[in-house]
Motif scaffolding. Structure first.
Motif, PDB file in Angstrom:
ATOM      1  N   LEU A 111      46.469  45.137  29.403  1.00 26.69           N
ATOM      2  CA  LEU A 111      46.733  44.752  30.792  1.00 26.69           C
ATOM      3  C   LEU A 111      47.751  43.613  30.852  1.00 26.69           C
ATOM      4  N   TYR A 112      47.615  42.653  29.939  1.00 30.67           N
ATOM      5  CA  TYR A 112      48.552  41.528  29.949  1.00 30.67           C
ATOM      6  C   TYR A 112      49.976  41.993  29.642  1.00 30.67           C
ATOM      7  N   ARG A 113      50.079  42.963  28.758  1.00 35.77           N
ATOM      8  CA  ARG A 113      51.425  43.490  28.457  1.00 35.77           C
ATOM      9  C   ARG A 113      52.084  44.055  29.706  1.00 35.77           C
ATOM     10  N   GLN A 114      51.282  44.649  30.592  1.00 33.99           N
ATOM     11  CA  GLN A 114      51.847  45.147  31.857  1.00 33.99           C
ATOM     12  C   GLN A 114      52.190  43.993  32.795  1.00 33.99           C
ATOM     13  N   ALA A 115      51.352  42.965  32.773  1.00 31.31           N
ATOM     14  CA  ALA A 115      51.465  41.896  33.778  1.00 31.31           C
ATOM     15  C   ALA A 115      52.500  40.841  33.429  1.00 31.31           C
ATOM     16  N   GLU A 116      52.711  40.609  32.143  1.00 32.68           N
ATOM     17  CA  GLU A 116      53.472  39.442  31.679  1.00 32.68           C
ATOM     18  C   GLU A 116      54.829  39.235  32.358  1.00 32.68           C
ATOM     19  N   PRO A 117      55.624  40.298  32.544  1.00 30.14           N
ATOM     20  CA  PRO A 117      56.957  40.036  33.109  1.00 30.14           C
ATOM     21  C   PRO A 117      56.920  39.481  34.530  1.00 30.14           C
ATOM     22  N   HIS A 118      55.831  39.665  35.242  1.00 34.19           N
ATOM     23  CA  HIS A 118      55.760  39.195  36.643  1.00 34.19           C
ATOM     24  C   HIS A 118      54.294  38.922  36.990  1.00 34.19           C
ATOM     25  N   LEU A 119      53.742  37.917  36.314  1.00 36.47           N
ATOM     26  CA  LEU A 119      52.313  37.646  36.380  1.00 36.47           C
ATOM     27  C   LEU A 119      51.806  37.399  37.801  1.00 36.47           C
ATOM     28  N   TYR A 120      52.478  36.513  38.530  1.00 40.17           N
ATOM     29  CA  TYR A 120      51.978  36.159  39.869  1.00 40.17           C
ATOM     30  C   TYR A 120      52.003  37.363  40.811  1.00 40.17           C
ATOM     31  N   GLU A 121      53.039  38.171  40.727  1.00 40.27           N
ATOM     32  CA  GLU A 121      53.122  39.362  41.578  1.00 40.27           C
ATOM     33  C   GLU A 121      52.016  40.351  41.188  1.00 40.27           C
ATOM     34  N   PHE A 122      51.822  40.512  39.897  1.00 43.48           N
ATOM     35  CA  PHE A 122      50.830  41.460  39.383  1.00 43.48           C
ATOM     36  C   PHE A 122      49.426  41.106  39.891  1.00 43.48           C
ATOM     37  N   ILE A 123      49.138  39.835  39.878  1.00 40.75           N
ATOM     38  CA  ILE A 123      47.794  39.344  40.189  1.00 40.75           C
ATOM     39  C   ILE A 123      47.489  39.391  41.686  1.00 40.75           C
ATOM     40  N   GLN A 124      48.513  39.624  42.478  1.00 42.77           N
ATOM     41  CA  GLN A 124      48.289  39.677  43.924  1.00 42.77           C
ATOM     42  C   GLN A 124      47.465  40.887  44.339  1.00 42.77           C
ATOM     43  N   ASP A 125      47.392  41.874  43.469  1.00 42.13           N
ATOM     44  CA  ASP A 125      46.506  42.998  43.744  1.00 42.13           C
ATOM     45  C   ASP A 125      45.214  42.801  42.944  1.00 42.13           C
ATOM     46  N   SER A 126      44.481  41.752  43.262  1.00 44.19           N
ATOM     47  CA  SER A 126      43.180  41.517  42.619  1.00 44.19           C
ATOM     48  C   SER A 126      42.217  41.022  43.691  1.00 44.19           C
ATOM     49  N   SER A 127      40.942  41.253  43.466  1.00 41.65           N
ATOM     50  CA  SER A 127      39.928  40.895  44.477  1.00 41.65           C
ATOM     51  C   SER A 127      39.931  39.416  44.795  1.00 41.65           C
ATOM     52  N   HIS A 128      40.065  38.593  43.758  1.00 45.45           N
ATOM     53  CA  HIS A 128      39.980  37.153  43.957  1.00 45.45           C
ATOM     54  C   HIS A 128      41.206  36.643  44.726  1.00 45.45           C
ATOM     55  N   PHE A 129      42.363  37.198  44.411  1.00 46.32           N
ATOM     56  CA  PHE A 129      43.567  36.803  45.142  1.00 46.32           C
ATOM     57  C   PHE A 129      43.393  37.140  46.630  1.00 46.32           C
ATOM     58  N   LEU A 130      42.920  38.338  46.893  1.00 42.97           N
ATOM     59  CA  LEU A 130      42.752  38.774  48.282  1.00 42.97           C
ATOM     60  C   LEU A 130      41.718  37.893  48.994  1.00 42.97           C
ATOM     61  N   ARG A 131      40.650  37.520  48.258  1.00 46.17           N
ATOM     62  CA  ARG A 131      39.591  36.679  48.835  1.00 46.17           C
ATOM     63  C   ARG A 131      40.133  35.287  49.174  1.00 46.17           C
ATOM     64  N   LEU A 132      40.799  34.656  48.195  1.00 45.24           N
ATOM     65  CA  LEU A 132      41.286  33.283  48.410  1.00 45.24           C
ATOM     66  C   LEU A 132      42.475  33.239  49.376  1.00 45.24           C
ATOM     67  N   SER A 133      43.214  34.337  49.459  1.00 45.49           N
ATOM     68  CA  SER A 133      44.342  34.378  50.406  1.00 45.49           C
ATOM     69  C   SER A 133      43.869  34.203  51.839  1.00 45.49           C
ATOM     70  N   LYS A 134      42.663  34.671  52.102  1.00 45.27           N
ATOM     71  CA  LYS A 134      42.125  34.538  53.465  1.00 45.27           C
ATOM     72  C   LYS A 134      41.963  33.075  53.852  1.00 45.27           C
ATOM     73  N   TYR A 135      41.802  32.203  52.859  1.00 41.69           N
ATOM     74  CA  TYR A 135      41.712  30.766  53.142  1.00 41.69           C
ATOM     75  C   TYR A 135      43.089  30.095  53.008  1.00 41.69           C
ATOM     76  N   GLY A 136      44.148  30.876  52.912  1.00 43.20           N
ATOM     77  CA  GLY A 136      45.502  30.305  52.822  1.00 43.20           C
ATOM     78  C   GLY A 136      45.795  29.646  51.484  1.00 43.20           C
ATOM     79  N   LEU A 137      45.184  30.132  50.415  1.00 44.86           N
ATOM     80  CA  LEU A 137      45.299  29.459  49.109  1.00 44.86           C
ATOM     81  C   LEU A 137      46.319  30.102  48.157  1.00 44.86           C
ATOM     82  N   GLN A 138      47.279  30.853  48.703  1.00 48.65           N
ATOM     83  CA  GLN A 138      48.278  31.492  47.848  1.00 48.65           C
ATOM     84  C   GLN A 138      49.021  30.476  46.983  1.00 48.65           C
ATOM     85  N   PHE A 139      49.309  29.314  47.569  1.00 44.43           N
ATOM     86  CA  PHE A 139      50.037  28.281  46.834  1.00 44.43           C
ATOM     87  C   PHE A 139      49.263  27.875  45.579  1.00 44.43           C
TER      88      PHE A 139
END
Lengths: 238, 238
Positions: free
Chosen positions: A185-213
């Protein structure tokens, strides 16, 4: 001579399957406990004391001179604490020469479950290279322990386990499908880690509180390159 | 109208995190229980009775007319049983019009842990399309339940979960990192599944017993395209 072994545990509910007593356990809670701990210590905190309950956190805050209480439950600042679990809060101005007492939903809880480990260190992308260097030099068995989200597998902790394995693989024996999957999975994600991780449950959960930064911050590699160890109930820079 | 939900459970030790009572649970044990069950039923077995212990398997074998006992512990034929857990054993000549009583290290055990599920079906690459079609038509919440290896995450069951998600994704709501990871891994594996799976713990383990042929067989997609359901203690073709 045979090499030490490396394994990955995807959830605190699976910890019983691993021999933590003879291993260095790397506690991984990318969003956000281990990223916060790494940041606070790099910015001059004397130590971080992880506690497993809000009430204990408040109590220690009263007892320890020059301390701050911080933490979250379900991603939000827990009632009665002075600060949340956002790494960006813990600037040098705020935290230097202070003790941080921290309690979080997943990361600090996992740390308490691993107290029997041979050694405990803290892993985040912010200190990836320091973690890898320490593991290679220690020549001990390693368990990469993901804090997950309420015991459910999560992507960001897994990707960090994959990143560690990528960098240390020449020095360890590995026969663990969790580590293999993390690495693939990391081999897929490494070139663009932050973009890759945006499709994850925790990212979606914390984004609701404006925590993208916050999450973008946590995806930076080697910003705070310290090894952080757990010693006598405290997390300190090695 | 909102779509039903799909989730993936990587280990029986994580089952408590999911609401199986209101879900169709797909039992996944690619190497080899669910592949063996699919094969035996396609070759004319009347039913497969999954049992959770070797002694119960032997006892039922004595009670049920025209039955065969089969199973393994730690990848080898268990003492006292007539057959192992190799799908290639259960030819039409052997199994037609007979009842197969089966006990395995992981797959049949998981099935017994899921008895409270709304419905249970069996998933293997051998009947992938039948599974997907059934899930889409059922319009219920789905849990893809990996048998794993003694509660440890495994690659082959995960890849099957990813394959199912790939084919049904337009019909389900998904916010589950396990499912995301399974799908990402399957996208890497799909062009050369059998080769990909050769770097997995279970493949390496079973290879020591000379079972590569079995595992190549289990990686064939849609060879036996039946839906298999668990009903009144028996697995039968729908």
């Amino acid at each position: 001579m045979s090499q030490p072994k490396i394994e990955t545990c995807f959830s605190p509910s699976l910890l019983h399957l691993y021999d933590i007593k003879n291993s260095i356990v790397v506690i991984i809670d990318i969003f956000r406990a281990t990223s916060t701990i790494t940041t606070a210590l790099d910015n001059g905190a004397i130590s971080v004391i992880p506690t497993d309950s809000v009430s204990h956190c408040i109590e220690l805050g009263k007892q320890i001179h020059n301390s701050l209480t911080a933490g979250e439950r379900d991603g939000k600042i827990a009632d009665g604490l002075q600060h949340g679990n956002s790494p960006s809060e813990f600037t040098k101005e705020l935290i230097e020469n202070k003790t941080l007492i921290l309690t979080t939903t997943n990361g600090t809880r996992l740390l308490h479950q691993c107290k029997e480990a041979n050694e405990i260190i803290i892993g985040s992308f912010l200190n990836l290279s320091a973690v890898c260097k320490y593991l290679i030099e220690s020549k001990k068995d390693v368990l990469l322990a993901c804090a997950s989200w309420k015991d459910r597998f999560n992507l960001e902790d897994t990707l960090f386990a994959g990143a560690v394995y990528k960098h240390v693989q020449a020095h360890f024996e590995m026969n663990c499908d969790s580590t293999r999957a993390a690495h693939l999975l990391y081999r897929q994600a490494e070139p663009h880690l932050y973009e890759f991780i945006q499709d994850s449950s925790h990212f979606l959960r914390l984004s609701k509180y404006g925590l993208q930064f916050d999450m973008e911050y946590c995806c930076q590699v080697d910003k705070h390159n310290n090894t952080i160890v757990y010693k006598d109930g405290k997390l300190v820079k090695k």
